[in-house]
Design an enzyme around this catalytic site. Structure first.
Site, mmCIF file in Angstrom:
data_model
loop_
_atom_site.group_PDB
_atom_site.id
_atom_site.type_symbol
_atom_site.label_atom_id
_atom_site.label_comp_id
_atom_site.label_asym_id
_atom_site.label_seq_id
_atom_site.Cartn_x
_atom_site.Cartn_y
_atom_site.Cartn_z
ATOM 1 N N CYS A 97 0.857 -1.193 0.000
ATOM 2 C CA CYS A 97 0.000 0.000 0.000
ATOM 3 C C CYS A 97 0.884 1.230 0.000
ATOM 4 O O CYS A 97 2.081 1.147 0.298
ATOM 5 C CB CYS A 97 -0.977 0.014 1.172
ATOM 6 N N CYS A 100 3.599 2.108 2.659
ATOM 7 C CA CYS A 100 4.917 1.471 2.593
ATOM 8 C C CYS A 100 5.892 2.378 1.843
ATOM 9 O O CYS A 100 7.050 2.538 2.238
ATOM 10 C CB CYS A 100 4.829 0.120 1.878
ATOM 11 N N CYS A 169 25.046 -15.311 1.303
ATOM 12 C CA CYS A 169 24.993 -14.219 2.277
ATOM 13 C C CYS A 169 25.613 -12.980 1.643
ATOM 14 O O CYS A 169 26.225 -13.049 0.573
ATOM 15 C CB CYS A 169 25.714 -14.574 3.567
ATOM 16 N N ASP A 547 -11.848 14.160 -36.695
ATOM 17 C CA ASP A 547 -11.366 14.730 -37.948
ATOM 18 C C ASP A 547 -11.724 13.747 -39.061
ATOM 19 O O ASP A 547 -11.707 12.532 -38.847
ATOM 20 C CB ASP A 547 -9.850 14.919 -37.873
#
Length: 856
Positions: A97, A100, A169, A547
């Site tokens: 949302c 956040c 990692c 047009d």
């Protein structure tokens, strides 16, 4: 007045103003509102032309790293100063949302040397300006600490992206960086552990980099990240904690009914709270540090409060339901964000390049303008270009939304991402990979998705006021009433319920998800809608002015009638074809094309002459024949009295006549006129069925021509003999009659009328950069078949937005009403909040799946 000037007078009131200063628009300053300079005067851009592909602020964003670029927005760049050293763009995943996005923005602004931060919830795009590269290096970790995933968007064209396998990692990423920095050919390297990608600028070959990475113990693969959406990878392995905590809650609940010690069930609930609540609690901590009151803060406080008063089951259930709701919301919202990014995969990342008579496979990014590429039958075309050898049928659905293949021959333009159905083609590249039509479509649609619609801006403003008020009210309920009746636990619990109800997630999601879905749907159907504002306007349109030339009609002459007088029709056409075969005049070409369709064969002719302003002549079988206007035959003294009534009748119908004959007699008359498109009548009928009250034709042609085309197309009324300024007056007349009016034209010649209308719609954007950049809505195909779908989609989007808003408000009101009688429990409050948000998202996703019923 130019189209772009007016749009900013009419819609925003400033050249580079936009709906929110917190957003950065990747758009031409004068076509779709950059937010870099809210105080810029409209006149500052009055000389800018959208015909240039690199117009003001049109590259990637106002956060440009090209410090030498000067444009009408250059004095108002995002950080408003020349001290900006580094800029970067990222894609953030996991936001469910707009609060956040606000939390991320506020948190990053607290970092040293960060000069500007702008994040857009709709597209998940984060843009940062910093005083140094070292400041930018802190961005990924800072965002990840808030509980989100982040991936850099490759903005440095020299940087190549590699997928790294084997990292487990962040230390692995540092190992790769440190190793590659020792390689002399490597100029710059960035490795992101969370996305598994490395961005490397190097002078040597990709194979050399792959070998160097393998020396460090990892596997690298060259990829083109600009073409590959990576959302799905960010969801893998994220549901484990939710499943585990759910099992713990179930075990605790069963244990509480089977005689297990209460402290054991409490331990199970506590572990479940820690497992599924760690991420929101961590995000809440950094949210509070950045003074952002988002839903993570509200839910964390509610869960901890439940634990304090001994409601461990309630607390664990609150956290688990919240985590589950967030996971479902995030997955659903990414579907809307992917509504256009899927187009990135359509254009191949590699192409066969013809060099010195040999075919060499190259990455599309490495192919330059003027190169010759070969596309085999069944393959997708990798780059925009022009056919120099071969012919084929091309499926242009990714560009125009039309699945019916289009025949292409030498000299025709082709577009990246389209499919070569049959013959092998040699194509001369006319645009680099980042400038192709499909790249522009993706860029313009993401740009549009970033812009806030008026409804969204209002809801966001309301939410910023609503949440703090309810939060303070919750604290008031926790503290004040117990002072009088002493029921601390009861009022504390009600205060916690109010905290949960204070989360406006469903309300703030109600508009942006619907708009992103609708814009994505339109793009896949060959229609570019430039933003939520224009989507909302399209839904309110009840009159459309067209047009005539090139919009309702084909825009080129075609034979409409053949009148034979003193010769058989085939003989008349054979003589005419012989006369016109050597002329390049559009009318002559129309007649020759018509005779070719009729399979008429030319005769032997000689002494061809062009009679300027009158026609042509040639000698056929010792007789001089003429084809031309009435003046030519009058000068020759040819009697016209017996056919004059037919000539006048055809002229009154607005047709151009070609008289064919000799100096003594007229053999026949051929009339030529601009013909109505085959899709016009059905498209206009569909618009009427879709509730359009007035369909109007505007033309500069005479009354006769206008009346004929109006009758054929079945418009409600027409305006004839119009100059460009008269078309503006016609639009204003419709507006004064109370109609919300759209104007449909070619985006160039009709600019004044397009600018005056409430909504400007351009046709044929696939071949016209100007049309793509100037109009509010662009029909990529050069016909009207997508317009009814666009109007219906816009109205459907407005209806969905209203449904979402009312549903969100009603759920909140019911929840608030249930608090004080004691009917609302904490877990039901959480379920109502996350459930409402999920239902709002699913309701909006229906717009993505809406089919084009008028695919003519």
């Amino acid at each position: 007045m130019k189209h772009e000037d007016k749009k900013h007078h009419h819609h925003t009131g400033s050249c580079c103003s936009g709906p929110s200063s917190s957003e950065i628009e990747n758009s031409p300053c004068c076509s779709s509102s950059s937010e870099a300079a809210p105080t810029e005067e409209p006149s500052s851009c009055s000389t800018k032309s959208h015909a240039h592909s690199h117009s003001c602020c049109s590259d990637t964003s106002a956060l440009t790293t090209d410090k030498s670029q000067h444009s009408c927005c250059s004095d108002h760049d995002i950080a408003t100063g020349s001290d900006i050293e580094e800029t970067a763009e990222y894609r953030v995943y996991g936001m469910d949302c707009p609060s956040c996005a606000a939390t991320i923005e506020k948190s990053l602004k607290t970092l040293n040397d960060i000069q500007h931060v702008a994040i857009n919830y709709n597209t998940g795009k984060l843009q940062v300006a910093a005083a140094s590269e070292s400041a930018l290096s802190l961005i990924p970790n800072s965002v990840e600490r808030l509980g989100f995933s982040i991936e850099p968007i490759q903005s440095n064209k020299k940087m190549k992206t590699y997928l790294i396998e084997g990292m487990d990692c962040a230390a692995c990423a540092n190992t790769i960086v440190n190793h590659l920095k020792t390689v002399p050919a490597v100029k710059d390297v960035r490795v992101n552990f969370s996305t598994g990608k490395a961005q490397i600028e190097h002078d040597n070959e990709a194979d050399d980099i792959i070998k160097e990475v393998s020396k460090a113990g990892y596997t690298a693969t060259l990829v083109t990240s600009s073409r590959q959406p990576a959302e799905s990878r960010h969801h893998k392995g994220k549901n484990g904690p939710i499943i585990f905590s759910g099992i713990l809650i179930a075990l605790g609940f069963i244990g509480s009914h089977t005689g297990i010690a209460s402290y054991m069930t409490t331990v199970l609930y506590a572990i479940a709270m820690i497992v599924s609540g760690y991420k929101p609690a961590k995000s809440a901590y950094y949210g509070i540090k950045s003074r952002s009151l988002d839903m993570n803060v509200l839910m964390t406080v509610a869960a901890l409060g439940a634990a304090v008063i001994g409601e461990w089951l309630e607390g664990a259930t609150v956290v688990w339901l919240f985590a589950l709701g967030v996971a479902l919301q995030t997955r659903s919202i990414e579907q809307t964000r992917n509504s256009i990014r899927g187009l990135m995969d359509l254009a191949p990342s590699e192409a066969w390049v013809k060099e010195n008579g040999q075919l060499i496979k190259k990455a599309a990014e490495d192919i330059s303008i003027g190169s010759t590429i070969v596309v085999k039958p069944g393959d997708r075309i990798p780059l925009d270009g022009e056919i120099i050898n071969g012919e084929s049928s091309i499926n242009q659905a990714p560009i125009t939304g039309e699945s019916i293949p289009v025949d292409k021959v030498m000299g025709d333009a082709v577009y990246a991402g389209t499919i070569n159905e049959s013959g092998s083609l040699e194509i001369k590249v006319t645009k680099l990979v980042e400038d192709t039509t499909i790249s522009k479509i993706i860029h313009l649609v993401e740009e549009a998705q970033e812009k806030k619609a008026p409804t969204q801006a209002f809801v966001d403003k309301f939410a910023t006021i609503y949440t703090p008020i309810v939060f303070i009210l919750a604290l008031f309920i926790m503290v004040i009433p117990p002072l009088f009746d002493g029921a601390w636990s009861e009022w504390f619990y009600k205060g916690l319920e109010l905290l949960v109800v204070a989360c406006p997630c469903a309300l703030v999601i109600s508009t942006p998800v619907a708009i992103v879905s609708a814009i994505g749907n339109a793009a896949k159907n060959g229609v570019l809608i430039k933003g939520g504002t224009f989507l909302e306007k399209a839904g309110a349109i009840n009159a459309i002015a067209f047009d005539k030339t090139g919009t309702l009609t084909e825009g080129k002459p075609a034979v409409s009638e053949v009148v034979s007088l003193a010769a058989e029709e085939n003989q008349l056409l054979a003589i005419t074809k012989t006369l016109e075969d050597y002329s390049n005049h559009p009318i002559a070409r129309a007649i020759v094309d018509y005779t070719a369709e009729k399979k008429v064969v030319s005769l032997q002719g000689s002494n061809f002459k062009i009679l300027t302003g009158k026609g042509v002549q040639a000698t056929i079988q010792d007789t001089v024949y003429y084809a031309g206007n009435a003046k030519l035959f009058s000068d020759l003294g040819t009697p016209l009295t017996h056919c004059w009534s037919q000539i006048e009748k055809l002229q009154n119908e607005g047709k151009t006549i070609i008289i064919v004959g000799t100096a003594k007699s007229v053999l026949g008359i051929i009339s030529v006129a601009d013909t109505i498109r085959h899709t016009t009548v059905s498209a206009l009928e569909s618009l009427k069925q879709n509730g359009m009250q007035q369909i109007v034709m505007l033309t500069g042609d005479n009354e006769g021509t206008a009346k004929m085309i109006a009758s054929q197309s079945r418009v409600d009324r027409y305006f004839a003999d119009l100059l460009p300024e008269d078309k503006v007056k016609a639009i204003q007349q419709l507006q004064h009659e109370g109609y919300q009016t759209a104007m449909v034209g070619d985006g160039i010649n009709d600019a004044p009328a397009l600018a005056t209308a409430d909504l400007g719609i351009a046709m044929g954007g696939a071949g016209t950069d100007t049309a793509m950049e100037t109009a509010d809505i662009v029909l990529m195909a050069d016909n009207l078949e997508k317009l009814p779908h666009t109007m219906k989609l816009s109205r459907k989007a407005l209806a969905v937005i209203k449904q979402n808003i009312w549903f969100s408000i009603i759920v909140k009101v019911i929840a608030l009403a249930f608090i004080f009688p004691g009917w609302l429990t904490l877990w039901i409050a959480v379920l109502s909040d996350t459930g409402a948000a999920l239902l709002v998202i699913l309701n909006s996703l229906r717009l993505l799946k809406m089919k084009n019923k008028w695919n003519l």
